[in-house]
Motif scaffolding. Structure first.
Motif, mmCIF file in Angstrom:
data_model
loop_
_atom_site.group_PDB
_atom_site.id
_atom_site.type_symbol
_atom_site.label_atom_id
_atom_site.label_comp_id
_atom_site.label_asym_id
_atom_site.label_seq_id
_atom_site.Cartn_x
_atom_site.Cartn_y
_atom_site.Cartn_z
ATOM 1 N N LYS A 162 12.393 -4.395 2.961
ATOM 2 C CA LYS A 162 13.085 -3.118 2.718
ATOM 3 C C LYS A 162 12.423 -1.956 3.439
ATOM 4 C CE LYS A 162 15.584 -2.683 -1.592
ATOM 5 N NZ LYS A 162 15.511 -2.308 -2.985
ATOM 6 N N ASP A 187 0.800 1.221 -6.096
ATOM 7 C CA ASP A 187 0.442 0.621 -7.385
ATOM 8 C C ASP A 187 -1.079 0.626 -7.560
ATOM 9 O OD1 ASP A 187 3.165 -0.599 -8.421
ATOM 10 O OD2 ASP A 187 3.064 -1.006 -6.279
ATOM 11 N N ARG A 220 4.795 -17.055 -4.601
ATOM 12 C CA ARG A 220 5.109 -16.297 -3.383
ATOM 13 C C ARG A 220 4.148 -16.639 -2.262
ATOM 14 N NH1 ARG A 220 5.614 -9.971 -4.142
ATOM 15 N NH2 ARG A 220 5.085 -10.070 -1.933
HETATM 16 N N1 UDP Z 1 9.574 -1.187 -4.584
HETATM 17 C C1 UDP Z 1 10.384 -0.051 -4.540
HETATM 18 N N2 UDP Z 1 11.723 -0.209 -4.472
HETATM 19 C C2 UDP Z 1 12.307 -1.427 -4.423
HETATM 20 C C3 UDP Z 1 11.489 -2.578 -4.441
HETATM 21 C C4 UDP Z 1 10.111 -2.416 -4.522
HETATM 22 O O1 UDP Z 1 9.894 1.061 -4.564
HETATM 23 O O2 UDP Z 1 13.538 -1.481 -4.359
HETATM 24 C C5 UDP Z 1 8.113 -1.002 -4.661
HETATM 25 C C6 UDP Z 1 7.420 -1.630 -5.835
HETATM 26 O O3 UDP Z 1 7.528 -0.792 -6.963
HETATM 27 C C7 UDP Z 1 5.997 -1.728 -5.323
HETATM 28 C C8 UDP Z 1 6.161 -1.829 -3.815
HETATM 29 O O4 UDP Z 1 7.532 -1.620 -3.552
HETATM 30 O O5 UDP Z 1 5.313 -0.528 -5.590
HETATM 31 C C9 UDP Z 1 5.713 -3.111 -3.195
HETATM 32 O O6 UDP Z 1 6.196 -4.203 -3.901
HETATM 33 P P1 UDP Z 1 5.548 -5.629 -3.717
HETATM 34 O O7 UDP Z 1 4.170 -5.662 -4.274
HETATM 35 O O8 UDP Z 1 6.534 -6.607 -4.201
HETATM 36 O O9 UDP Z 1 5.487 -5.727 -2.119
HETATM 37 P P2 UDP Z 1 4.433 -6.375 -1.133
HETATM 38 O O10 UDP Z 1 3.375 -5.365 -0.871
HETATM 39 O O11 UDP Z 1 3.911 -7.616 -1.780
HETATM 40 O O12 UDP Z 1 5.319 -6.623 0.076
#
Ligand code: UDP
Length: 239
Positions: A162, A187, A220
């Motif tokens: 995204k 986070d 994952r």
């Molecule tokens: N998140 C968001 N909107 C969405 C999906 C995810 O803001 O529609 C945020 C989610 O709250 C988190 C961040 O994207 O803070 C990253 O999520 P995740 O840990 O799944 O991603 P990664 O770093 O593992 O790709």
């Protein structure tokens, strides 16, 4: 300065070199995209041509985790790991000195609010001109607000793919800026998720710490990393 891995180009900079390039891009004439790539993203790119294209067109692609470092090592190339969370933090610290306007988009409302509060407390001079949580339906609304505020550094935490898509589509719309996808960094900065202890960070085994403390991540991470390494080895044999 880049190396190729499974059809995608990855920049081979030291942490400091990458920072310097990023700072130049901040002052550039267009929207530039920084991708911090991991094995999961290679998997997505394989299935989704548009996503592969976004990575190919990115102005910087940094090797985020140990998976990419290992993959490149298998092809005989040594790179420095550049964790996106550390890279983004340093960019915030270094650009705060000159008051560069910053925007942050992503994460849950209470997470981004707390992260912004803590960042502003920690980094003197930090100039956050806009922030918004990551749960919105209409990208255009956010682009409009960003356009109005004209930040030069935009951190986007929507998870992958995204955030990469959000940044790519912003390229044609926003005023010149550097935009970087930062995954789950908010986070951590808000204190909602604990970063792995230094030992794990230094040895590149943060993933192991995360798998043990958040077992839901196992599904994952687990098949992805070994499958990715097998693909790298198979591709190498074909050469
Ligand atoms: N998140 C968001 N909107 C969405 C999906 C995810 O803001 O529609 C945020 C989610 O709250 C988190 C961040 O994207 O803070 C990253 O999520 P995740 O840990 O799944 O991603 P990664 O770093 O593992 O790709």
């Amino acid at each position: 300065m880049g190396v190729e891995l499974l059809g995608l180009n990855i920049d081979n900079y030291t942490f400091e070199e990458a920072l310097n390039v990023a700072k130049k891009l901040i002052d550039g004439q267009k929207v530039s995209q920084v991708v911090t790539i991991n094995p999961e993203m290679f998997q997505t790119a394989e299935k989704d041509n548009n996503f592969a294209n976004i990575i190919k067109e990115a102005e910087m692609v940094l090797p985020d985790g140990i998976g990419i470092k290992l993959g490149l090592k298998l092809t005989g190339v040594n790179v420095q790991r550049i964790p996106g969370i550390d890279f983004a933090k340093r960019l915030l610290q270094d650009t705060a000195r000159s008051g560069v306007p910053v925007a942050i988009v992503g994460a849950k409302e209470e997470v981004i609010t707390e992260a912004v509060k803590r960042l502003e407390r920690e980094i003197g001079g930090l100039n956050i001109v806009y922030y918004h949580n990551g749960y919105f339906n209409d990208n255009q609304e956010i682009y409009n607000e960003l356009k109005q505020k004209s930040p030069k550094l935009v951190l986007v935490a929507l998870g992958s793919p995204k955030q990469e898509e959000f940044i790519y589509n912003a390229k044609k719309i926003l005023n010149p800026a550097l935009m970087i996808g930062i995954g789950g960094s908010l986070d951590v900065w808000s204190g909602s998720v604990k970063r792995a202890p230094k030992f794990f960070q230094k040895t590149g085994t943060e993933w192991l710490y995360r798998v043990v403390t958040q077992p839901s991540r196992f599904k994952r991470i687990f098949p992805t990393l070994p499958l990715f390494l097998i693909r790298v080895l198979t591709a190498k044999e074909k050469l």
